[in-house]
Design a protein around this motif. Structure first.
Motif, PDB file in Angstrom:
ATOM      1  N   LEU A 134      28.220  10.810  41.370  1.00 53.69           N
ATOM      2  CA  LEU A 134      28.969  10.088  40.342  1.00 53.69           C
ATOM      3  C   LEU A 134      30.388  10.615  40.163  1.00 53.69           C
ATOM      4  O   LEU A 134      31.179  10.019  39.431  1.00 53.69           O
ATOM      5  N   THR A 135      30.695  11.731  40.810  1.00 55.15           N
ATOM      6  CA  THR A 135      32.016  12.354  40.682  1.00 55.15           C
ATOM      7  C   THR A 135      32.579  12.621  42.076  1.00 55.15           C
ATOM      8  O   THR A 135      31.904  13.248  42.897  1.00 55.15           O
ATOM      9  N   PRO A 136      33.798  12.176  42.374  1.00 54.03           N
ATOM     10  CA  PRO A 136      34.378  12.431  43.705  1.00 54.03           C
ATOM     11  C   PRO A 136      34.454  13.923  43.999  1.00 54.03           C
ATOM     12  O   PRO A 136      34.804  14.726  43.120  1.00 54.03           O
ATOM     13  N   TRP A 137      34.153  14.296  45.244  1.00 53.54           N
ATOM     14  CA  TRP A 137      34.163  15.712  45.616  1.00 53.54           C
ATOM     15  C   TRP A 137      35.546  16.326  45.437  1.00 53.54           C
ATOM     16  O   TRP A 137      35.665  17.492  45.057  1.00 53.54           O
ATOM     17  N   GLU A 138      36.589  15.569  45.660  1.00 53.34           N
ATOM     18  CA  GLU A 138      37.950  16.086  45.485  1.00 53.34           C
ATOM     19  C   GLU A 138      38.172  16.538  44.047  1.00 53.34           C
ATOM     20  O   GLU A 138      38.841  17.552  43.805  1.00 53.34           O
ATOM     21  N   LEU A 139      37.628  15.803  43.089  1.00 59.84           N
ATOM     22  CA  LEU A 139      37.760  16.174  41.685  1.00 59.84           C
ATOM     23  C   LEU A 139      36.931  17.414  41.369  1.00 59.84           C
ATOM     24  O   LEU A 139      37.365  18.292  40.604  1.00 59.84           O
ATOM     25  N   ILE A 140      35.758  17.508  41.967  1.00 60.20           N
ATOM     26  CA  ILE A 140      34.920  18.697  41.774  1.00 60.20           C
ATOM     27  C   ILE A 140      35.651  19.941  42.285  1.00 60.20           C
ATOM     28  O   ILE A 140      35.669  20.987  41.629  1.00 60.20           O
ATOM     29  N   GLU A 141      36.278  19.835  43.466  1.00 58.63           N
ATOM     30  CA  GLU A 141      37.027  20.968  44.008  1.00 58.63           C
ATOM     31  C   GLU A 141      38.165  21.368  43.072  1.00 58.63           C
ATOM     32  O   GLU A 141      38.421  22.564  42.872  1.00 58.63           O
ATOM     33  N   LYS A 142      38.845  20.402  42.494  1.00 55.23           N
ATOM     34  CA  LYS A 142      39.941  20.696  41.572  1.00 55.23           C
ATOM     35  C   LYS A 142      39.423  21.441  40.352  1.00 55.23           C
ATOM     36  O   LYS A 142      40.042  22.427  39.898  1.00 55.23           O
ATOM     37  N   ARG A 143      38.308  21.007  39.815  1.00 53.87           N
ATOM     38  CA  ARG A 143      37.733  21.666  38.644  1.00 53.87           C
ATOM     39  C   ARG A 143      37.290  23.091  38.971  1.00 53.87           C
ATOM     40  O   ARG A 143      37.472  24.006  38.169  1.00 53.87           O
ATOM     41  N   LEU A 144      36.711  23.284  40.144  1.00 56.66           N
ATOM     42  CA  LEU A 144      36.314  24.625  40.566  1.00 56.66           C
ATOM     43  C   LEU A 144      37.523  25.554  40.648  1.00 56.66           C
ATOM     44  O   LEU A 144      37.496  26.690  40.167  1.00 56.66           O
ATOM     45  N   ASP A 145      38.586  25.058  41.256  1.00 57.79           N
ATOM     46  CA  ASP A 145      39.790  25.862  41.446  1.00 57.79           C
ATOM     47  C   ASP A 145      40.413  26.244  40.108  1.00 57.79           C
ATOM     48  O   ASP A 145      40.762  27.410  39.876  1.00 57.79           O
ATOM     49  N   LEU A 146      40.542  25.283  39.208  1.00 57.98           N
ATOM     50  CA  LEU A 146      41.198  25.545  37.924  1.00 57.98           C
ATOM     51  C   LEU A 146      40.327  26.413  37.020  1.00 57.98           C
ATOM     52  O   LEU A 146      40.845  27.275  36.298  1.00 57.98           O
ATOM     53  N   ALA A 147      39.011  26.212  37.053  1.00 54.75           N
ATOM     54  CA  ALA A 147      38.119  27.039  36.238  1.00 54.75           C
ATOM     55  C   ALA A 147      38.153  28.490  36.696  1.00 54.75           C
ATOM     56  O   ALA A 147      38.151  29.420  35.884  1.00 54.75           O
ATOM     57  N   ALA A 148      38.180  28.697  38.014  1.00 56.59           N
ATOM     58  CA  ALA A 148      38.255  30.058  38.549  1.00 56.59           C
ATOM     59  C   ALA A 148      39.599  30.693  38.218  1.00 56.59           C
ATOM     60  O   ALA A 148      39.669  31.873  37.852  1.00 56.59           O
ATOM     61  N   GLU A 149      40.668  29.923  38.345  1.00 56.80           N
ATOM     62  CA  GLU A 149      41.999  30.450  38.024  1.00 56.80           C
ATOM     63  C   GLU A 149      42.095  30.848  36.559  1.00 56.80           C
ATOM     64  O   GLU A 149      42.729  31.855  36.216  1.00 56.80           O
ATOM     65  N   ALA A 150      41.423  30.099  35.680  1.00 54.52           N
ATOM     66  CA  ALA A 150      41.456  30.385  34.239  1.00 54.52           C
ATOM     67  C   ALA A 150      40.496  31.509  33.856  1.00 54.52           C
ATOM     68  O   ALA A 150      40.419  31.895  32.693  1.00 54.52           O
ATOM     69  N   ASP A 151      39.767  32.042  34.823  1.00 47.07           N
ATOM     70  CA  ASP A 151      38.850  33.169  34.629  1.00 47.07           C
ATOM     71  C   ASP A 151      37.670  32.829  33.717  1.00 47.07           C
ATOM     72  O   ASP A 151      37.172  33.675  32.980  1.00 47.07           O
ATOM     73  N   PHE A 152      37.232  31.565  33.742  1.00 45.81           N
ATOM     74  CA  PHE A 152      36.007  31.205  33.048  1.00 45.81           C
ATOM     75  C   PHE A 152      34.800  31.807  33.758  1.00 45.81           C
ATOM     76  O   PHE A 152      34.795  31.944  34.985  1.00 45.81           O
ATOM     77  N   VAL A 153      33.764  32.153  33.000  1.00 48.27           N
ATOM     78  CA  VAL A 153      32.438  32.271  33.590  1.00 48.27           C
ATOM     79  C   VAL A 153      32.033  30.844  33.953  1.00 48.27           C
ATOM     80  O   VAL A 153      32.251  29.914  33.183  1.00 48.27           O
ATOM     81  N   ILE A 154      31.470  30.671  35.150  1.00 47.02           N
ATOM     82  CA  ILE A 154      31.166  29.330  35.640  1.00 47.02           C
ATOM     83  C   ILE A 154      29.673  29.198  35.927  1.00 47.02           C
ATOM     84  O   ILE A 154      29.097  30.009  36.651  1.00 47.02           O
TER      85      ILE A 154
END
Length: 239
Positions: A134-154
């Protein structure tokens, strides 16, 4: 007037269901859910009409539940974990027209799994599903990158399936752009239910073969550490 309940049954073990969830299921005339979820609450279904569908039958289940309410039956549609997190609350509220809906929260797999791992989500965290149905993989990759950059626990949901074998490895590759290889990683399979198993790794040592669709992957932040096989993310207290 009949009512539609959207109920979170928790991760699957009856001991993790809320009292309100149990009471709502018991007083409902009709129970609707994914076949596997129905099996998890089979002890509470005697004398009830049960409607179940297989994978990818979410909208079919929603339509069936709404129809039962319109026919005058108190109806419960169930989701594992919390129905507002990758569950049925959203589509039901989008589709329900002229019927009363109540959402009953539940314990998510991330919270249940975190309790088994120690205290890995004591600070800011996010959940990301690796399912691209239901979510494009390109968008998932973007969310992964930004969440990691923001130092969230994921917390990663749906990390692997029969048709998605390599996305979890790609996800870790992206996350390692911003997190050290020594960052603790917890893997929880079947959190809170039969078949439960947990393992503790780091981003550098993670066992991808252990991961399946029933696994939640919890990745720490820059302060997370491992203490006696427990993963701890400090809140910031002076201890």
């Amino acid at each position: 007037m009949a009512k539609l309940y959207v109920v979170g049954i928790g991760p699957g073990g009856k001991e993790h269901m809320t009292q309100k969830a149990l009471e709502t299921i018991k007083r409902s005339d009709v129970i609707v859910g994914y076949t596997f979820y129905i099996e998890l609450i089979n002890d509470f279904l005697e004398g009830k009409k049960v409607i179940s569908t297989g994978m990818k039958g979410e909208l079919e289940r929603c339509k069936a539940a709404i129809e039962e309410v319109k026919n005058g039956f108190d109806t419960c549609i169930i989701s594992t974990g919390d129905p507002g997190l990758y569950g049925m609350a959203g589509p039901i509220l989008e589709m329900a027209d002229g019927i009363e809906v109540e959402v009953i929260p539940g314990v998510s797999a991330a919270f249940c799994g975190a309790s088994e791992l120690g205290a890995p989500i004591m600070h800011d965290f996010c959940t990301i599903s690796l399912s691209d149905l239901l979510t494009p993989w390109e968008l998932i990759e973007k969310r992964l990158d930004l969440a990691a950059e923001a130092d969230f626990v994921i917390a990663l949901y749906n990390p692997k399936s029969m048709g998605r074998q390599t996305q979890i490895e790609r996800a870790v590759e992206i996350i390692k752009r911003h997190k050290k290889g020594s960052t603790p990683v917890g893997l929880i399979k079947n959190a809170g239910r039969e078949g439960n198993e947990k393992r503790v790794y780091t981003l550098d040592t993670i066992d991808f073969d252990f991961i399946d669709m029933m696994t939640v992957v919890v990745i720490g932040n820059s302060k997370t550490y491992i203490n006696n096989d427990k993963i701890i993310t400090p809140r910031g207290y002076s201890i």
